[in-house]
Motif scaffolding. Sequence first.
Motif, mmCIF file in Angstrom:
data_model
loop_
_atom_site.group_PDB
_atom_site.id
_atom_site.type_symbol
_atom_site.label_atom_id
_atom_site.label_comp_id
_atom_site.label_asym_id
_atom_site.label_seq_id
_atom_site.Cartn_x
_atom_site.Cartn_y
_atom_site.Cartn_z
ATOM 1 N N GLN A 1 -37.498 110.462 -51.923
ATOM 2 C CA GLN A 1 -37.024 110.591 -50.371
ATOM 3 C C GLN A 1 -37.994 111.828 -49.842
ATOM 4 O O GLN A 1 -38.064 112.837 -50.291
ATOM 5 C CB GLN A 1 -35.350 110.965 -50.306
ATOM 6 C CG GLN A 1 -34.920 111.283 -48.986
ATOM 7 C CD GLN A 1 -33.465 111.716 -49.002
ATOM 8 O OE1 GLN A 1 -32.831 110.936 -49.547
ATOM 9 N NE2 GLN A 1 -32.950 112.810 -48.999
ATOM 10 N N GLU B 1 -37.740 113.458 -46.848
ATOM 11 C CA GLU B 1 -37.044 114.841 -46.239
ATOM 12 C C GLU B 1 -36.002 115.064 -46.775
ATOM 13 O O GLU B 1 -35.246 114.430 -47.646
ATOM 14 C CB GLU B 1 -36.805 114.149 -44.627
ATOM 15 C CG GLU B 1 -38.003 113.900 -43.869
ATOM 16 C CD GLU B 1 -39.163 114.741 -43.535
ATOM 17 O OE1 GLU B 1 -38.825 116.003 -43.926
ATOM 18 O OE2 GLU B 1 -40.053 114.580 -42.948
ATOM 19 N N ASP C 1 -30.993 109.969 -43.544
ATOM 20 C CA ASP C 1 -30.530 109.466 -42.434
ATOM 21 C C ASP C 1 -31.168 107.927 -42.298
ATOM 22 O O ASP C 1 -31.904 107.682 -43.349
ATOM 23 C CB ASP C 1 -30.560 110.016 -41.052
ATOM 24 C CG ASP C 1 -32.113 110.561 -40.662
ATOM 25 O OD1 ASP C 1 -33.070 109.563 -41.148
ATOM 26 O OD2 ASP C 1 -32.237 111.447 -40.191
ATOM 27 N N LYS C 2 -31.094 107.328 -41.266
ATOM 28 C CA LYS C 2 -31.519 105.775 -41.192
ATOM 29 C C LYS C 2 -33.020 105.873 -41.167
ATOM 30 O O LYS C 2 -33.819 105.117 -41.367
ATOM 31 C CB LYS C 2 -30.974 105.179 -40.004
ATOM 32 C CG LYS C 2 -31.093 105.983 -38.703
ATOM 33 C CD LYS C 2 -30.691 105.045 -37.632
ATOM 34 C CE LYS C 2 -30.850 105.695 -36.118
ATOM 35 N NZ LYS C 2 -32.241 105.756 -35.812
ATOM 36 N N ASP C 3 -33.622 106.882 -40.956
ATOM 37 C CA ASP C 3 -35.077 107.190 -40.649
ATOM 38 C C ASP C 3 -35.678 107.835 -42.059
ATOM 39 O O ASP C 3 -36.856 108.165 -41.785
ATOM 40 C CB ASP C 3 -35.545 108.003 -39.316
ATOM 41 C CG ASP C 3 -35.225 107.055 -38.017
ATOM 42 O OD1 ASP C 3 -35.418 105.825 -38.181
ATOM 43 O OD2 ASP C 3 -34.733 107.691 -36.946
ATOM 44 N N THR C 4 -34.642 108.031 -42.979
ATOM 45 C CA THR C 4 -35.244 108.725 -44.121
ATOM 46 C C THR C 4 -34.994 107.806 -45.263
ATOM 47 O O THR C 4 -34.036 108.116 -45.994
ATOM 48 C CB THR C 4 -34.576 110.222 -44.317
ATOM 49 O OG1 THR C 4 -34.902 110.745 -43.237
ATOM 50 C CG2 THR C 4 -35.341 111.049 -45.439
ATOM 51 N N PRO C 5 -35.564 106.843 -45.463
ATOM 52 C CA PRO C 5 -35.482 105.858 -46.503
ATOM 53 C C PRO C 5 -35.698 106.369 -47.994
ATOM 54 O O PRO C 5 -36.394 107.356 -47.993
ATOM 55 C CB PRO C 5 -36.253 104.509 -46.465
ATOM 56 C CG PRO C 5 -37.502 105.176 -45.494
ATOM 57 C CD PRO C 5 -37.123 106.538 -44.793
ATOM 58 N N THR D 1 -41.054 105.912 -41.846
ATOM 59 C CA THR D 1 -39.817 105.689 -41.871
ATOM 60 C C THR D 1 -39.328 104.144 -42.129
ATOM 61 O O THR D 1 -38.236 103.816 -42.306
ATOM 62 C CB THR D 1 -39.046 105.859 -40.390
ATOM 63 O OG1 THR D 1 -40.103 105.273 -39.330
ATOM 64 C CG2 THR D 1 -39.456 107.361 -40.188
ATOM 65 N N ASP D 2 -40.344 103.288 -42.013
ATOM 66 C CA ASP D 2 -40.198 101.757 -42.352
ATOM 67 C C ASP D 2 -41.038 101.207 -43.372
ATOM 68 O O ASP D 2 -42.235 101.374 -43.351
ATOM 69 C CB ASP D 2 -40.455 101.040 -40.977
ATOM 70 C CG ASP D 2 -40.065 99.440 -41.054
ATOM 71 O OD1 ASP D 2 -39.882 99.111 -42.453
ATOM 72 O OD2 ASP D 2 -40.175 98.861 -40.225
#
Length: 670
Positions: free
Chosen positions: A326, A328, A332-336, A574-575
Amino acid sequence: MEYKVTVATGTSEYSGTNNYIYVTLVGERGESERTVLDNPGLDFCRGAVDDYTVKSAADLGPLILVRLEKQKYWMEDNWFCRYVKVSVPGERCSYTFPCYRWLVGDKVVVELREGTAKKISDDTLPLEISHRTAELLERQKIYRWLAWAPGIPKCIDAKSEADLPQDVRFDNEKRSDFVGSLHYALLELSLKKLAIKFGKSWNDLDDFKRIFWKLRSPIAEYTMKHWKEDCFFGYQFLNGSNPRMITRCKELPSNFLVTGDMVQSSLVPTTTLKEELKKGNIFLVDHAIMDGIPANVIRDQAQHIAAPLCLLYEHPEKGLIPIAIQLEQKPDKDTPIFLPSDPPLAWLLAKMWVRHSEFQVFQLLSHLLRTHLVVEVICVATLRQLPAVHPIYKLLAPHLRYTLEINCRGRTQLISPDGIFKRVVSTGGDGLLILAQREYEVLTYRSLQPKFDFLDRGVTKLRDYFYRNHSLMLWDVIQNFVSGIVSLYYKSDREVEQDSEIQTWMNEVAVEGFVDVPHFGLASELKTKEELITLLSVVIFTSTAQHAATNNGQFDWCAWVPNTPCTMRHPPPTDKDAVTMDLIMDTLPDISQSCVQMAITWHLGRAQPDAIPMGQYVEQYFTEPAALKVIDKFRKDLKELEEHIIAQNEGLELQYLYLCPSRMENSITI
C-alpha cells in the motif's frame, strides 16, 4: 648526558618540512638543552625516520614530555610528526611519545606526553596535571559545538571543511582523490556526449543500460538482471543497503486492510495468513516516517513522495517475498492495495515506489543520521574532553579519523540548500530536515546495539539474514576487544565513577551532543565498567560495521536506477489498470538525474584508496605491551571472523561480504 632521539615524519604527501625543528626533553629532574635537529643533508623528508643526539647537563630522570618547536626557514612549511622515541644512555629501555599531529605556523610549540596511557588519577606530578589541563583548554577553543538545526544532534562548529584544524582534515592524497573521483564518474557516464536535455525521460527500461558502461560491479549487474523478481526484492530488505527496517508483523496495522483472501495465492496452499502471523512468518516494512514529507521541486517540476507499507512472507521455498503493498498510510478508494496477482506493470511500479522510499530512508536516516552524525557527537566530545594520554582517547582516535571533514562536506555538498539532494532527490530541500527531525524524535541508544535491535524487531530467526549474523559476530569481537582495553585501565566500577575526565566526556556526549534527541536514553554519567564498555563498543561498531553495511553497497543496489530510484516524477498510481510503461518511464528519474545518482553512489560507495581496514592501527597511540597484546588478539579474532564469513559465502550466487573486516574501514571517511 647524551640522549638518542628518533623523529618520524608522516608518510602522506606534503608531510615533510624544510623548517627548523627544535626539541627539548623534559624529565622529572629537569630539561635538556633546546636542540635544533639538523643532520647533514635533508631532514624531515616525507616518511623519514631520523636519529639525533640531544645533550643534557645532568640525568633528567624519568622522561615526562618532549617539546617540539617549528620555526620557518625561508617560508612557512607545515610538518606532520608521527612520533618521537628517546633512548636513555646506559638503559635498554626507550620512551615513545606518540604525536600524529601537524605543526602548523611559525614558532609553534607542541608538547607530547610519554606513550603510557594514564587516567587523571594516575598522574601525580604537577607538570603532568597542568599539561592535561592546558591541552584540553586549547582543544576546547579549537573544537566548538554548533547547533546545526533544531531537533538534530550538535556538530562541529565549521562552515565548511576549510574551517577545520589541519589535524582532522583529509590528507592531500585523500582530498585530491575525493574531488577527482566524482569528476571521473561523471566523465565516464559521458554526460557531455549524451547531450543531456534536462527533464528528458528514458525511452524504455533497457535505456538505463546506456549508463552501465565502465562503472559497474558484479552485484550491480546481478541487480540489473534480477531486479523485477519478488524474491530479489525481498532479499534486499535483509542484505541490501538498508537492512534495518524489516520487523516481524504480529498483527496487521489498522491502516493496512489486507485480508487473507487477497494474499492466499502467495502463501503455501495448506496455510493461511492468520496462521502465518502466529508462526512469525509475516514481516512488515513501514515507511510511515515519510508520510507528509514535502516533496522537492527540481527545475520547476514537482517531485513526489509516498509512505508505503509492504507486507512480506517468509516462504519455505522462495525465501522472503512481498505479498501486499500500500503506497500511502491512509487507506481510501485512491489508495489500492497492490498484489503480486495484479497486472505485472502495476505490481512492478508499486515495488519501485517502495524502493524509492528505501533510497530516502537509507541515504538520509540509516546512513547519514544514524552513523555519520551519531559518531560526530562522540568525535567532538572526545577532542574537547579527553587528553591524548587518556586510554579512551587512544582507543577511539583511530575510529574517528576523517569523520569531521566528511561530515562537513556532507552538510555543504550533499544536504545543503544547493547540494546534491536538492538537485536530484525527492526529499531534497525542506523535506530533508523534516525527515531528519522525525528520525531523531524516535532514535534510541538501544537501537544502536545490534543484539537489542534484532530482538526488538523480532527478526532473530529470519533465514538468510546475513547482515544480522555478521553484525552479531562483529559485535562480540568488538566488545571483547573493548573489554580487554578497558579492563587494563579500570579495575573496578568505582574507578570509572571517579574518573573525572571520562565523566565530563560522558556528560558532554549526552547533555550537549544529543540534547535535542528526546528519547535517546543515554545517561549523562557512567557508573560501571559495563556501561563504558557498551558505549565504546557502540561507537566502534557504528563507525565500522554499521557504516559499512549502509554505505559500501550503495552503488551495488542503486546503480541500476529502476531498482532504487532517487526521485519519482509522477504521483503514486491510484488505478492498477492505468499503469503503462510510458507512465513508469515518466515516473522514474530522468536522464540527468539517473546519471547523477549513478555517479554519486559510485563515488561514495567505492573502496577508498587510502582506506585503513578495521583493526589495523597505523597510528600507534598505545605503547604498553599489555595493550598491544589486546590489539593483536583483536586482529586475530577479526581474521578468523573474516575466514568464517568467506567460507559461509562459498557457493552463493549473491554473496554478502560488506562486513568482512578487511573490506570495512576503521572509521567513517566517506
